[in-house]
Motif scaffolding. Structure first.
Motif, PDB file in Angstrom:
ATOM      1  N   GLU A 284       0.812  -1.200   0.000  1.00 44.49           N
ATOM      2  CA  GLU A 284       0.000   0.000   0.000  1.00 44.49           C
ATOM      3  C   GLU A 284       0.855   1.264   0.000  1.00 44.49           C
ATOM      4  OE1 GLU A 284      -2.236   0.394   3.532  1.00 44.49           O
ATOM      5  OE2 GLU A 284      -4.081   0.886   2.477  1.00 44.49           O
ATOM      6  N   ASN A 285       1.986   1.201   0.650  1.00 47.17           N
ATOM      7  CA  ASN A 285       2.803   2.393   0.836  1.00 47.17           C
ATOM      8  C   ASN A 285       4.260   2.050   0.513  1.00 47.17           C
ATOM      9  OD1 ASN A 285       3.747   4.830   1.591  1.00 47.17           O
ATOM     10  ND2 ASN A 285       3.392   4.590   3.771  1.00 47.17           N
ATOM     11  N   SER A 286       4.504   1.675  -0.750  1.00 43.75           N
ATOM     12  CA  SER A 286       5.819   1.151  -1.128  1.00 43.75           C
ATOM     13  C   SER A 286       6.934   2.189  -1.027  1.00 43.75           C
ATOM     14  CB  SER A 286       5.803   0.605  -2.541  1.00 43.75           C
ATOM     15  OG  SER A 286       4.522   0.422  -3.008  1.00 43.75           O
ATOM     16  N   GLN A 287       6.605   3.459  -1.326  1.00 48.12           N
ATOM     17  CA  GLN A 287       7.654   4.484  -1.377  1.00 48.12           C
ATOM     18  C   GLN A 287       8.438   4.550  -0.065  1.00 48.12           C
ATOM     19  OE1 GLN A 287       4.402   4.467  -2.146  1.00 48.12           O
ATOM     20  NE2 GLN A 287       3.790   6.605  -2.253  1.00 48.12           N
ATOM     21  N   ASP A 288       7.721   4.396   1.057  1.00 52.02           N
ATOM     22  CA  ASP A 288       8.379   4.540   2.354  1.00 52.02           C
ATOM     23  C   ASP A 288       9.038   3.253   2.839  1.00 52.02           C
ATOM     24  OD1 ASP A 288       7.406   7.065   2.281  1.00 52.02           O
ATOM     25  OD2 ASP A 288       5.678   6.670   3.575  1.00 52.02           O
ATOM     26  N   HIS A 289       8.931   2.182   2.038  1.00 46.96           N
ATOM     27  CA  HIS A 289       9.435   0.899   2.529  1.00 46.96           C
ATOM     28  C   HIS A 289      10.433   0.236   1.590  1.00 46.96           C
ATOM     29  CE1 HIS A 289       6.798   0.615   6.036  1.00 46.96           C
ATOM     30  NE2 HIS A 289       5.865   1.169   5.287  1.00 46.96           N
ATOM     31  N   VAL A 290      11.127   1.031   0.757  1.00 52.80           N
ATOM     32  CA  VAL A 290      12.040   0.418  -0.214  1.00 52.80           C
ATOM     33  C   VAL A 290      13.091  -0.476   0.461  1.00 52.80           C
ATOM     34  CG1 VAL A 290      13.730   0.890  -2.039  1.00 52.80           C
ATOM     35  CG2 VAL A 290      11.603   2.198  -1.941  1.00 52.80           C
ATOM     36  N   PRO A 291      13.756  -0.032   1.549  1.00 48.60           N
ATOM     37  CA  PRO A 291      14.735  -0.932   2.189  1.00 48.60           C
ATOM     38  C   PRO A 291      14.081  -2.211   2.716  1.00 48.60           C
ATOM     39  CG  PRO A 291      14.977   1.318   2.995  1.00 48.60           C
ATOM     40  CD  PRO A 291      13.715   1.278   2.199  1.00 48.60           C
ATOM     41  N   ASP A 292      12.859  -2.090   3.275  1.00 49.48           N
ATOM     42  CA  ASP A 292      12.148  -3.286   3.787  1.00 49.48           C
ATOM     43  C   ASP A 292      11.844  -4.253   2.648  1.00 49.48           C
ATOM     44  OD1 ASP A 292      11.979  -2.205   6.368  1.00 49.48           O
ATOM     45  OD2 ASP A 292      10.181  -1.070   5.825  1.00 49.48           O
ATOM     46  N   ILE A 293      11.419  -3.680   1.500  1.00 46.28           N
ATOM     47  CA  ILE A 293      11.065  -4.522   0.360  1.00 46.28           C
ATOM     48  C   ILE A 293      12.304  -5.245  -0.154  1.00 46.28           C
ATOM     49  CG2 ILE A 293      10.206  -4.520  -2.019  1.00 46.28           C
ATOM     50  CD1 ILE A 293       8.465  -2.070  -1.198  1.00 46.28           C
ATOM     51  N   LEU A 294      13.422  -4.519  -0.240  1.00 47.82           N
ATOM     52  CA  LEU A 294      14.652  -5.152  -0.728  1.00 47.82           C
ATOM     53  C   LEU A 294      15.091  -6.267   0.215  1.00 47.82           C
ATOM     54  CD1 LEU A 294      16.598  -2.065  -2.077  1.00 47.82           C
ATOM     55  CD2 LEU A 294      15.546  -3.896  -3.399  1.00 47.82           C
ATOM     56  N   SER A 295      14.923  -6.054   1.520  1.00 53.81           N
ATOM     57  CA  SER A 295      15.349  -7.124   2.429  1.00 53.81           C
ATOM     58  C   SER A 295      14.380  -8.303   2.367  1.00 53.81           C
ATOM     59  CB  SER A 295      15.576  -6.605   3.846  1.00 53.81           C
ATOM     60  OG  SER A 295      14.370  -6.516   4.520  1.00 53.81           O
ATOM     61  N   LEU A 296      13.096  -8.024   2.075  1.00 58.50           N
ATOM     62  CA  LEU A 296      12.141  -9.127   1.873  1.00 58.50           C
ATOM     63  C   LEU A 296      12.549  -9.942   0.641  1.00 58.50           C
ATOM     64  CD1 LEU A 296       9.258 -10.449   2.479  1.00 58.50           C
ATOM     65  CD2 LEU A 296       8.392  -8.880   0.761  1.00 58.50           C
ATOM     66  N   LEU A 297      12.930  -9.219  -0.432  1.00 58.53           N
ATOM     67  CA  LEU A 297      13.334  -9.896  -1.669  1.00 58.53           C
ATOM     68  C   LEU A 297      14.574 -10.754  -1.426  1.00 58.53           C
ATOM     69  CD1 LEU A 297      12.830  -7.082  -4.317  1.00 58.53           C
ATOM     70  CD2 LEU A 297      11.659  -9.265  -4.227  1.00 58.53           C
ATOM     71  N   ARG A 298      15.519 -10.202  -0.676  1.00 54.96           N
ATOM     72  CA  ARG A 298      16.760 -10.950  -0.424  1.00 54.96           C
ATOM     73  C   ARG A 298      16.485 -12.167   0.436  1.00 54.96           C
ATOM     74  NH1 ARG A 298      19.551  -5.220   0.214  1.00 54.96           N
ATOM     75  NH2 ARG A 298      20.090  -4.974  -1.957  1.00 54.96           N
ATOM     76  N   SER A 299      15.616 -12.005   1.445  1.00 54.99           N
ATOM     77  CA  SER A 299      15.379 -13.120   2.360  1.00 54.99           C
ATOM     78  C   SER A 299      14.589 -14.239   1.708  1.00 54.99           C
ATOM     79  CB  SER A 299      14.659 -12.633   3.606  1.00 54.99           C
ATOM     80  OG  SER A 299      13.333 -12.288   3.271  1.00 54.99           O
ATOM     81  N   THR A 300      13.855 -13.934   0.651  1.00 52.22           N
ATOM     82  CA  THR A 300      13.038 -14.989   0.025  1.00 52.22           C
ATOM     83  C   THR A 300      13.555 -15.384  -1.346  1.00 52.22           C
ATOM     84  OG1 THR A 300      11.587 -13.260  -0.802  1.00 52.22           O
ATOM     85  CG2 THR A 300      10.883 -14.356   1.191  1.00 52.22           C
ATOM     86  N   SER A 301      14.720 -14.828  -1.738  1.00 52.70           N
ATOM     87  CA  SER A 301      15.195 -15.063  -3.102  1.00 52.70           C
ATOM     88  C   SER A 301      15.760 -16.458  -3.312  1.00 52.70           C
ATOM     89  CB  SER A 301      16.275 -14.047  -3.440  1.00 52.70           C
ATOM     90  OG  SER A 301      16.959 -14.470  -4.590  1.00 52.70           O
ATOM     91  N   ALA A 302      15.305 -17.102  -4.378  1.00 54.40           N
ATOM     92  CA  ALA A 302      15.848 -18.404  -4.743  1.00 54.40           C
ATOM     93  C   ALA A 302      16.944 -18.233  -5.773  1.00 54.40           C
ATOM     94  CB  ALA A 302      14.756 -19.279  -5.313  1.00 54.40           C
ATOM     95  N   THR A 303      17.026 -17.047  -6.359  1.00 55.37           N
ATOM     96  CA  THR A 303      17.924 -16.874  -7.499  1.00 55.37           C
ATOM     97  C   THR A 303      19.230 -16.194  -7.142  1.00 55.37           C
ATOM     98  OG1 THR A 303      16.670 -14.902  -7.948  1.00 55.37           O
ATOM     99  CG2 THR A 303      16.166 -16.820  -9.284  1.00 55.37           C
ATOM    100  N   ALA A 304      19.267 -15.475  -6.047  1.00 59.26           N
ATOM    101  CA  ALA A 304      20.490 -14.752  -5.736  1.00 59.26           C
ATOM    102  C   ALA A 304      20.748 -14.736  -4.238  1.00 59.26           C
ATOM    103  CB  ALA A 304      20.376 -13.322  -6.253  1.00 59.26           C
ATOM    104  N   LYS A 305      21.943 -15.119  -3.872  1.00 60.45           N
ATOM    105  CA  LYS A 305      22.342 -14.959  -2.476  1.00 60.45           C
ATOM    106  C   LYS A 305      22.932 -13.555  -2.420  1.00 60.45           C
ATOM    107  CE  LYS A 305      21.706 -19.243  -0.926  1.00 60.45           C
ATOM    108  NZ  LYS A 305      20.388 -19.291  -1.572  1.00 60.45           N
ATOM    109  N   VAL A 306      22.072 -12.613  -2.138  1.00 63.75           N
ATOM    110  CA  VAL A 306      22.480 -11.233  -2.327  1.00 63.75           C
ATOM    111  C   VAL A 306      23.036 -10.621  -1.056  1.00 63.75           C
ATOM    112  CG1 VAL A 306      21.715  -8.997  -3.139  1.00 63.75           C
ATOM    113  CG2 VAL A 306      20.621 -11.048  -3.973  1.00 63.75           C
ATOM    114  N   HIS A 307      24.299 -10.280  -1.091  1.00 64.89           N
ATOM    115  CA  HIS A 307      24.876  -9.558   0.034  1.00 64.89           C
ATOM    116  C   HIS A 307      25.573  -8.304  -0.453  1.00 64.89           C
ATOM    117  CE1 HIS A 307      23.813 -12.745   2.731  1.00 64.89           C
ATOM    118  NE2 HIS A 307      24.372 -13.614   1.912  1.00 64.89           N
ATOM    119  N   ARG A 308      25.788  -8.236  -1.776  1.00 64.52           N
ATOM    120  CA  ARG A 308      26.488  -7.071  -2.317  1.00 64.52           C
ATOM    121  C   ARG A 308      25.485  -6.194  -3.062  1.00 64.52           C
ATOM    122  NH1 ARG A 308      28.809 -11.243  -4.934  1.00 64.52           N
ATOM    123  NH2 ARG A 308      28.308 -10.212  -6.884  1.00 64.52           N
TER     124      ARG A 308
END
Ligand SMILES: [Zn+2]
Length: 622
Positions: A284-308
């Motif tokens: 609903e309010n994506s603009q204020d949650h970009v860091p949260d969204i990126l960490s959600l993507l990283r924590s659930t990602s099957a394609t990239a072990k993203v740390h960089r």
């Protein structure tokens, strides 16, 4: 759905809650003593209180808590009902002072109280419920233990008496413990576009709905206990929240289990364990949650072990399936959601979703992956990822009206467009379930772009990508995934045609300046995106004239743009006669990406600036 609402109704109950009692509001106390002598009327500020539960107030009076008409006898019939109720409970010791107040001690009791009430200026007269209170006591008479026990006892006795002799079982709890009656189940308050007195979810109010010789709500096969609980559950979901007071503007309610999708539609959601799902706020309010969204993507990602940081590119450019493995340890709390609309006195349920919280989290991660857009930030000169809020995406599907403001043409969203609510409903479904948006949405966005002179905005591109990438038919047809930014590897004809159209537009602007009477996009976008062969024939003739002019005036720019055009043409054998709906979507994305590429320094300095100006003026009011 009703079963889960009944379960919710049980869970939100507090110790001491009973079907016979219900939360009500007191606006004034009539203070008396043990002999029924009247002391005073004390006005209180809408205090909550637990009193006898009435499903509907019509033709009924509540024990020791009611309006002035009943209590002071302003309406004879209503007062009679109130007195009958009082007599029904005359055996209860705590009720005695009130009986004296109305009876033996009438002169010093009700007569004085009624006179006091009559003497109050109309403006000061309390409009709500009056309760009785003994002088010097904090507890009201109807709240006393013996009174509430008597109310419960009477309720239980009535339920037993009403139990049907044919032993019909309740379709929700499967028992015959409580009767199935032809009485209202209770009102649901605060339904979008519903009437203020509340709406009914289940109501057999005309003979047309009846069958098997049953009357009214007997047809619902829902017992009184279950009816009460589903009503409480639904009311909780629609109304639970906190009042927020912003620095500017009016206070508003921040609902915890409800999202308003349009004027007449809301989504309600809850989990079986009543746990919060904060990721829904990100949608609903994506603009204020970009860091949260990126960490959600990283924590659930099957394609990239993203740390960089550079792994962001990998994360957003590769097909993404949120990894369910990492979520296995999470308690698979069940997640429920439904969209509902008010329709006069009734509620229309638009859909019902039953899934698990880990699945919802995984679907939301996929959602953010699929709607991510990478754009150039002019100040930091860096590529930045942005996620559009669901309302912004729904708005991109809506009608925008042309407006002239200080000499510039703007397009402003028509908030009355009834399609906005439908688009929001479809998009929430996609976000929660990971489903592909229906083609009606694709048709709609493309139609809006054509009718609004080729206005391809970032939010529209995000919706188009979501539709095309999620649609399985596209994958079967060999379609390539649409990336969040310019994809020079994409060999899709429609995508390249869109890019060519952007280059031609850039050539025209470079040759003739940005204040054009007949910009290429206004005149040709619609035909170029639907019937490319004839449209590009005319466009090429036109662009030869523009290139000729440019060659004489700005040789450097001419060489850059001409070679860009040439390079793109080598990838296309010929333009087809028509583009399908999917291809029109690819065309729009290609066109937008090529324009964006000019911002990232892939065009020339001059064209960069010119394009920035045109895009800024044309994309206002997304
Ligand atoms: Zn039941």
């Amino acid at each position: 759905m009703l079963n889960e609402l009944v379960e919710l109704g049980k869970r939100i109950r507090k110790p001491g809650d009973h079907d016979a009692l219900k939360q009500e509001v007191v606006t004034a106390d009539i203070v008396i003593d043990a002999q029924g002598n009247f002391f005073e009327i004390t006005i209180v500020d809408k205090q909550p209180t637990k009193a006898e539960a009435l499903l509907s107030k019509k033709g009924k009076a509540r024990l020791l808590l009611d309006k002035a008409e009943e209590v002071f006898g302003l309406e004879a019939k209503k007062h009679q009902l109130f007195m009958q109720k009082l007599e029904q409970f005359q055996h209860v010791p705590s009720v005695n002072p009130v009986l004296l107040f109305y009876g033996a001690n009438k002169a010093n009791g009700i007569d004085k109280a009624a006179a006091r009430f009559a003497s109050m200026p109309d403006k000061e007269k309390p409009k709500g419920n009056f309760a009785f209170c003994l002088v010097g006591e904090g507890q009201r008479i109807h709240e006393k233990k013996d009174v509430q026990e008597a109310v419960i006892e009477c309720f239980e006795a009535q339920q037993k008496q009403n139990t049907r002799s044919d032993g019909q079982l309740c379709s929700l709890c499967g028992t015959a413990d409580y009767p199935i009656l032809d009485q209202p189940h209770g009102m649901i308050k605060n339904v979008p576009a519903g009437q203020t007195s509340g709406c009914a979810l289940v109501s057999y109010n005309t003979p047309a709905f009846e069958s098997y010789g049953l009357t009214g709500n007997e047809n619902s096969s829902i017992c009184t206990a279950c009816a009460r609980k589903y009503v409480e559950g639904l009311n909780y979901l629609l109304n639970n929240g906190v009042i927020c007071t912003p620095e500017k503007g009016k206070p508003y309610k921040q609902y915890s289990n409800r999202k308003n999708l349009s004027a007449d539609t809301a989504m309600i959601f809850w989990t079986r364990n009543l746990t919060a799902v904060p990721e829904l706020t990100f949608v609903e309010n994506s603009q204020d949650h970009v860091p949260d969204i990126l960490s959600l993507l990283r924590s659930t990602s099957a394609t990239a072990k993203v740390h960089r940081d550079d792994a962001l590119h990998t994360l957003l450019n590769t097909p993404f399936t949120a990894q369910q493995e990492s979520l296995k340890s999470v308690d698979p709390d069940l997640f429920y959601s439904c969209m509902l609309s008010g329709a006069a006195a009734r509620i229309a349920i638009r859909n019902w979703i039953e899934t698990t919280t880990p699945k919802v989290r995984a679907n939301l991660a996929t959602w953010f992956h699929d709607i991510a857009t990478i754009e150039r930030d002019f100040e930091s000169k860096q590529n930045q990822v942005q996620f559009f809020s669901l309302n912004r995406l729904a708005g991109a599907c809506g009608v925008h009206r042309k407006k002239e403001m200080s000499g510039q043409t703007m397009f402003a969203l028509d908030r009355e467009d009834p399609f906005l609510g439908r688009a929001a409903t479809m998009l929430w479904n996609c976000a929660l379930l990971g489903a592909a948006p229906p083609y009606t949405l694709l048709d709609r966005v493309l139609r809006r772009i054509r009718l609004e002179e080729g206005r391809v905005t970032a939010a529209r591109v995000a919706v188009l990508r979501l539709i095309l990438n999620r649609n399985s038919a596209m994958k079967i047809a060999g379609g390539q995934r649409m990336q969040p930014q310019l994809d020079t590897e994409n060999t899709n004809v429609a995508y390249i045609a869109g890019r060519i159209f952007a280059v031609l537009e850039n050539i025209q602007t470079a040759a003739l300046g940005k204040d054009l009477n007949a910009p290429l996009r206004d005149r040709f976008y619609s035909s170029a995106s639907t019937s490319p062969a004839p449209a590009f024939g005319r466009l090429m003739k036109l662009s030869q004239a523009h290139l000729g002019k440019l060659r004489n005036e700005n040789r450097g720019l001419y060489v850059t743009l001409d070679s860009q055009l040439g390079e793109l043409f080598t990838r296309i054998q010929s333009f087809p006669a028509t583009f399908s709906l999917e291809e029109q979507g690819q065309f729009a994305i290609g066109y937008y990406h090529q324009r964006q590429a000019y911002f990232s320094g892939k065009g020339t300095a001059d064209s960069d600036k010119q394009n920035k100006d045109t895009i800024e003026t044309s994309s206002t009011g997304v």
